[in-house]
Design a protein around this motif. Structure first.
Motif, mmCIF file in Angstrom:
data_model
loop_
_atom_site.group_PDB
_atom_site.id
_atom_site.type_symbol
_atom_site.label_atom_id
_atom_site.label_comp_id
_atom_site.label_asym_id
_atom_site.label_seq_id
_atom_site.Cartn_x
_atom_site.Cartn_y
_atom_site.Cartn_z
ATOM 1 N N GLY A 52 44.420 38.772 42.485
ATOM 2 C CA GLY A 52 44.770 39.358 41.200
ATOM 3 C C GLY A 52 46.237 39.765 41.091
ATOM 4 N N GLN A 53 47.055 39.352 42.075
ATOM 5 C CA GLN A 53 48.487 39.661 42.046
ATOM 6 C C GLN A 53 49.196 38.749 41.043
ATOM 7 N N ARG A 54 49.991 39.351 40.079
ATOM 8 C CA ARG A 54 50.747 38.518 39.122
ATOM 9 C C ARG A 54 51.996 37.986 39.807
ATOM 10 N N ILE A 55 52.142 36.672 39.785
ATOM 11 C CA ILE A 55 53.286 36.044 40.450
ATOM 12 C C ILE A 55 54.271 35.438 39.431
ATOM 13 N N LYS A 56 53.887 35.299 38.161
ATOM 14 C CA LYS A 56 54.801 34.716 37.168
ATOM 15 C C LYS A 56 54.278 35.002 35.773
ATOM 16 N N THR A 57 55.237 35.201 34.830
ATOM 17 C CA THR A 57 54.910 35.322 33.408
ATOM 18 C C THR A 57 55.547 34.142 32.691
ATOM 19 N N VAL A 58 54.748 33.428 31.916
ATOM 20 C CA VAL A 58 55.238 32.230 31.227
ATOM 21 C C VAL A 58 55.144 32.470 29.719
ATOM 22 N N SER A 59 55.997 31.738 28.974
ATOM 23 C CA SER A 59 55.980 31.783 27.510
ATOM 24 C C SER A 59 56.095 30.365 26.988
ATOM 25 N N PHE A 61 46.877 30.739 25.978
ATOM 26 C CA PHE A 61 47.083 30.138 27.295
ATOM 27 C C PHE A 61 45.752 30.161 28.048
ATOM 28 N N SER A 62 45.495 29.089 28.818
ATOM 29 C CA SER A 62 44.290 29.011 29.645
ATOM 30 C C SER A 62 44.509 27.945 30.704
ATOM 31 N N LEU A 63 43.667 28.000 31.756
ATOM 32 C CA LEU A 63 43.736 26.958 32.775
ATOM 33 C C LEU A 63 43.173 25.657 32.222
ATOM 34 N N ALA A 64 43.685 24.574 32.752
ATOM 35 C CA ALA A 64 43.212 23.263 32.307
ATOM 36 C C ALA A 64 41.749 23.082 32.709
ATOM 37 N N PRO A 65 40.958 22.384 31.879
ATOM 38 C CA PRO A 65 39.519 22.234 32.209
ATOM 39 C C PRO A 65 39.296 21.465 33.494
ATOM 40 N N GLU A 66 40.231 20.587 33.872
ATOM 41 C CA GLU A 66 40.021 19.781 35.069
ATOM 42 C C GLU A 66 40.231 20.559 36.353
ATOM 43 N N VAL A 67 40.682 21.787 36.259
ATOM 44 C CA VAL A 67 40.878 22.593 37.464
ATOM 45 C C VAL A 67 39.497 22.969 38.024
ATOM 46 N N PRO A 68 39.312 22.875 39.391
ATOM 47 C CA PRO A 68 38.001 23.237 39.971
ATOM 48 C C PRO A 68 37.612 24.666 39.617
ATOM 49 N N HIS A 69 36.329 24.884 39.700
ATOM 50 C CA HIS A 69 35.810 26.191 39.319
ATOM 51 C C HIS A 69 36.398 27.287 40.186
ATOM 52 N N ARG A 70 36.478 26.993 41.484
ATOM 53 C CA ARG A 70 37.072 27.964 42.387
ATOM 54 C C ARG A 70 38.519 27.597 42.608
ATOM 55 N N SER A 71 39.374 27.851 41.633
ATOM 56 C CA SER A 71 40.800 27.518 41.768
ATOM 57 C C SER A 71 41.511 28.611 42.540
ATOM 58 N N ASN A 72 42.737 28.294 42.963
ATOM 59 C CA ASN A 72 43.523 29.246 43.728
ATOM 60 C C ASN A 72 44.238 30.259 42.838
ATOM 61 N N PHE A 73 44.405 29.951 41.565
ATOM 62 C CA PHE A 73 45.129 30.834 40.653
ATOM 63 C C PHE A 73 44.377 30.907 39.334
ATOM 64 N N THR A 74 44.683 31.927 38.570
ATOM 65 C CA THR A 74 44.072 32.091 37.264
ATOM 66 C C THR A 74 45.150 32.481 36.245
ATOM 67 N N VAL A 75 44.830 32.298 34.945
ATOM 68 C CA VAL A 75 45.776 32.575 33.857
ATOM 69 C C VAL A 75 45.208 33.706 33.007
ATOM 70 N N ARG A 76 46.037 34.679 32.719
ATOM 71 C CA ARG A 76 45.639 35.797 31.865
ATOM 72 C C ARG A 76 46.534 35.787 30.612
ATOM 73 N N ASP A 77 45.943 35.596 29.451
ATOM 74 C CA ASP A 77 46.685 35.590 28.187
ATOM 75 C C ASP A 77 47.007 37.033 27.805
ATOM 76 N N ASN A 78 48.286 37.302 27.598
ATOM 77 C CA ASN A 78 48.727 38.660 27.282
ATOM 78 C C ASN A 78 48.598 39.007 25.807
ATOM 79 N N GLY A 79 48.337 38.026 24.961
ATOM 80 C CA GLY A 79 48.176 38.288 23.540
ATOM 81 C C GLY A 79 49.477 38.425 22.777
ATOM 82 N N ASP A 80 50.594 38.263 23.426
ATOM 83 C CA ASP A 80 51.912 38.360 22.759
ATOM 84 C C ASP A 80 52.718 37.084 22.960
#
Length: 794
Positions: A502-509, A524-543
């Motif tokens: 759950g450590q944030r390593i980058k903010t993208v725009s 923003f979201s992870l691509a559907p082709e990414v495995p279910h147990r991926s190494n990273f996740t994307v959190r949409d900040n709403g801004d």
């Protein structure tokens, strides 16, 4: 009679004063004698002598006109007993010239006419001596001769012509100026210098004060009008003797000018003015001039005009020409013959400066001005000054964007055709219907390339193509959602091998080339082709930003050094557009604070401190250094000297060429020396070999064979070579043009003489080559070869 009586009184008074003075002097002399007698009393009794020798002054009338000398008076001494022994002597001012004294009887005369105005008195001295002994009988006595004044000078004014001025309509008695005259006669004696002023010319307008000479007006304001008469000439007289009969008179001229006052209002020269003006006249264009007159001059004649009424008050202006004082009517608003063909205005004129003594503030004049508007052929008139049109960027070819409208404002109502100024539409994006003014598309549009298009449309009359007008048209492209959002930058980051889930390593725009009216909204979201147990996740900040988070607590750099995280970016417009951006994450070794210490080789190569450009620059520098080293080595090797002759063959039949600029021994060419030893046979053989098979010789040689042979028989190699060069240059049957014949001669200037063995053929004597050892290191090898004994080669 009064004047004669005054003169007699003055004469009697003068004689009385002279008598009193003479008696006083005689009494003084008697007293002087008594005093002297008293002084010597007791010592010696002196005889008292009576003296009668003292004078004070004589009087002489000036300007004597008689023919004889004018008698002044008589000098008489008590010592003169009439026996002729006494001599009178005169000295002082004018003695002997102006004044003469009879030395025998003492009669004093004036020899010429005298002028009191030049000199009023003279001081003289007289004495008496004994003619026989020369002894002075009387002491020297001083006396004065005064000139009596007569009225012989007329008055003179300080100026011959005076100039003065007075305002017109001045009151009676207004001072104009003062004149002054002077008289050279004696003002203390009689009335000869008493002046009286009078006016001899200038009645009834002016008068002069008889005592002071002040000139004043003599008529009232109604009679002194500059507009009726401006200039006056007045003659002033000055008379002496207090103006009595017999006095002398002097005159002067006084020019008097009436200065202007504002006593006249301006007046129009006519009551109605008519002008014509084209309807195409611009604002400020002159319509006409109206004139008003004013009898005054200068500032009093300055006037200004105003429009006070009429239906053209808003359409026209009027101003005053400062030079001509005329009213200039100009156009203030555009005219239209079709709307109103004529106007009428009322013009008022009045002075800028008003004198309340003569005119009231209402002293003004009025005139009527009628202005007719002339019809002209005008260009078409658009119903708007500019047009704004809008069209969606996905509009197809042929879609109408909008329309313009123009009409001929003239009464003829000519048909109007429309066109686009192609200088404003070089790409031919738009077209217009020539009849109805509809603007439509010729090409597809893209708002992201150009959001605005500015073109100019021309409206032209069919009947008169020279009548045209232009209007700007601004076309705005309306945005549609035809572009997908993308990452705002190329994102790269790293993750520590030991981290937390759950450590944030980058903010993208994201960015989007479209511009929705409500603003951008990205998801923003992870691509559907990414495995279910991926190494990273994307959190949409709403801004419109998103954070990239870790999903586990540890990563292995040896197991996998780089991760690619695909992120789907979706916009919130319709139709919805989306794209996938990739985030590069490198696995690195970090310290306890989470600072990067070591990453994989790929990470190092792509780190900001060691970019691809830097690697290319380093590689180029290495190549350049390597080339410099190779070139330096080659040059160093080339400087090494090789032996002049490798083999030990007989070199007397060979010519070795030494040339520092050539290729060394590889350029050495050998030839048969016998060709030079037997030139006749060699020439014949060579001549046959030189014939070109593709050319039939038609021209004879420029030099006959006998001449050539003669030059060859002399045995001079230099002449032989030069002759062969000349033959080849002038012979059309020379060898083929792609062959090269080389002829060279070393010359006779070398201090080493010739090294060839050609000259040795004619002599069997041994030659000494020991001098070659003195030429230095460069000729050491040659000295060893030619300096060796014959036994060395056996």
């Amino acid at each position: 009679m009064r004047t004669i009586l005054v003169g007699v009184v003055w004469l009697c008074l003068g004689l009385f004063l002279d008598a009193m003075s003479l008696n006083g002097r005689r009494m003084d002399a008697a007293l002087d004698g008594e005093g002297v007698g008293a002084a010597v009393k007791g010592e010696k009794l002196l005889k008292r002598v009576r003296r009668g020798w003292m004078w004070n002054q004589f009087f002489l009338q000036e300007e004597y006109t008689g023919s004889d000398n004018q008698y002044i008076g008589k000098l008489q001494s008590d010592q003169d007993h009439g026996n002729g022994l006494v001599k009178y002597i005169l000295s002082g001012e004018g003695a002997g010239t102006i004044f003469v004294l009879d030395e025998n009887n003492g009669n004093l005369h004036a020899t010429r006419r005298l002028d009191r105005e030049e000199k009023s008195s003279y001081i003289l001295r007289a004495t008496v001596i004994n003619k026989r002994t020369g002894q002075k009988l009387e002491p020297e006595t001083e006396f004065t001769v005064k000139l009596h004044d007569i009225n012989d000078n007329e008055p003179h004014f300080s100026k011959e012509v005076y100039t003065g001025s007075v305002p017109e309509r001045s009151d009676i008695g207004t001072s104009v100026m003062q004149v002054t005259a002077t008289d050279a006669d004696d003002s203390m004696y009689g009335n000869s210098a008493k002046l009286v002023y009078s006016i001899s010319q200038g009645h009834p307008y002016f008068s002069v004060d008889p005592n002071t000479g002040v000139i004043r007006t003599a008529l009232g304001p109604g009679d002194m009008d500059r507009e009726q008469r401006e200039h006056y000439q007045v003659v002033i007289e000055a008379k002496d003797m207090a103006g009595q009969r017999g006095g002398l008179t002097g005159t002067t001229v006084v020019n008097i000018t009436l200065t202007d006052v504002n006593d006249n209002p301006p007046r129009f020269t006519q009551s109605i003015y008519q002008f014509r003006v084209p309807e195409s006249s611009k604002s400020g264009s002159p319509v006409g001039r109206i004139q008003a007159t004013d009898r005054d001059i200068g500032r009093n004649a300055e006037m200004y005009f105003t429009i006070v009424s009429g239906d053209g008050m808003d359409m026209f202006d009027i101003s005053t020409d400062k030079d001509t004082q005329e009213g200039v009517i100009t156009v203030s608003k555009p005219l239209d013959f079709e709307k109103k063909p004529s106007y009428t205005v009322e013009i008022q004129v009045q002075n800028t400066q008003v004198d309340p003594r003569f005119m009231s503030s209402g002293s003004k004049d009025m005139a009527t001005v009628r202005i007719a508007v002339e019809d002209v052929d005008e260009p078409p008139l658009f119903d708007k000054a500019s047009y704004l049109m809008e069209v969606k960027e996905d509009a197809g070819v042929g879609v109408a964007v909008g329309s313009v409208s123009a009409v001929d404002p003239d009464g003829a109502r000519s048909i109007v055709k429309y066109s686009i100024d192609r200088r404003t539409d070089m790409d031919h994006v738009f077209q217009i219907h020539p009849g109805n003014g509809s603007v439509f598309l010729l090409r597809s549009l893209d708002r992201e390339e150009a959001a605005w298009h500015n073109i100019t449309i021309i409206a032209t009359e069919y009947s008169n193509p020279r009548q045209s007008s232009h209007v700007p048209v601004y076309i705005r492209l309306l945005d549609i959602n035809d572009n997908a959002p993308t990452f705002a930058d190329t994102y790269e980051t790293f993750v520590c091998e030991k981290t937390k889930a759950g450590q944030r390593i980058k903010t993208v725009s994201a960015i989007d080339a479209d511009e929705p009216s409500t603003g951008h909204k990205f998801f923003f979201s992870l691509a559907p082709e990414v495995p279910h147990r991926s190494n990273f996740t994307v959190r949409d900040n709403g801004d419109n930003t998103a954070g990239i988070l870790t999903r586990r607590a540890s990563y292995s750099r040896l197991h996998q050094s780089v991760y690619l995280v695909p992120v789907v970016i979706t916009d919130g417009d319709y139709p919805m557009q989306s794209s996938t951006g990739t985030l590069t994450v490198k696995v690195c070794t970090c310290d306890r604070e989470g600072n990067m210490e070591l990453c994989s080789a790929e990470a190092l190569s792509s780190s900001p401190g060691l970019s691809t450009g830097a690697l290319i620059a380093i590689l180029l520098c290495a190549i350049i250094l390597l080339m410099i080293v190779v070139l330096f080595t080659a040059l160093k090797r080339q400087r090494k000297q090789e032996p002049l002759i490798i083999s030990k063959e007989d070199v007397r039949d060979n010519v070795v060429s030494y040339n520092d600029e050539g290729g060394g021994e590889e350029d050495t060419q050998a030839f048969d020396i016998g060709a030079l030893r037997h030139p006749d046979a060699a020439a014949a053989l060579e001549e046959s070999a030189k014939q070109r098979r593709d050319i039939i010789p038609t021209d004879t040689l420029l030099y006959p064979p006998q001449l050539n042979m003669a030059s060859r028989d002399n045995g001079d190699v230099r002449e032989f070579i030069n002759q062969r060069v000349l033959e080849n240059d002038c012979n059309p049957t020379a060898p083929p043009y792609d062959s090269l014949a080389t002829y060279a001669y070393e010359g006779a200037g070398s201090v080493a003489e010739s090294l060839s063995s050609l000259g040795s053929a004619s002599s069997e004597a041994e030659q000494d080559y020991h001098y070659l050892s003195d030429w230095g290191p460069r000729f050491r090898k040659l000295a060893d070869l030619y300096g060796a004994e014959d036994s060395d080669f056996s």
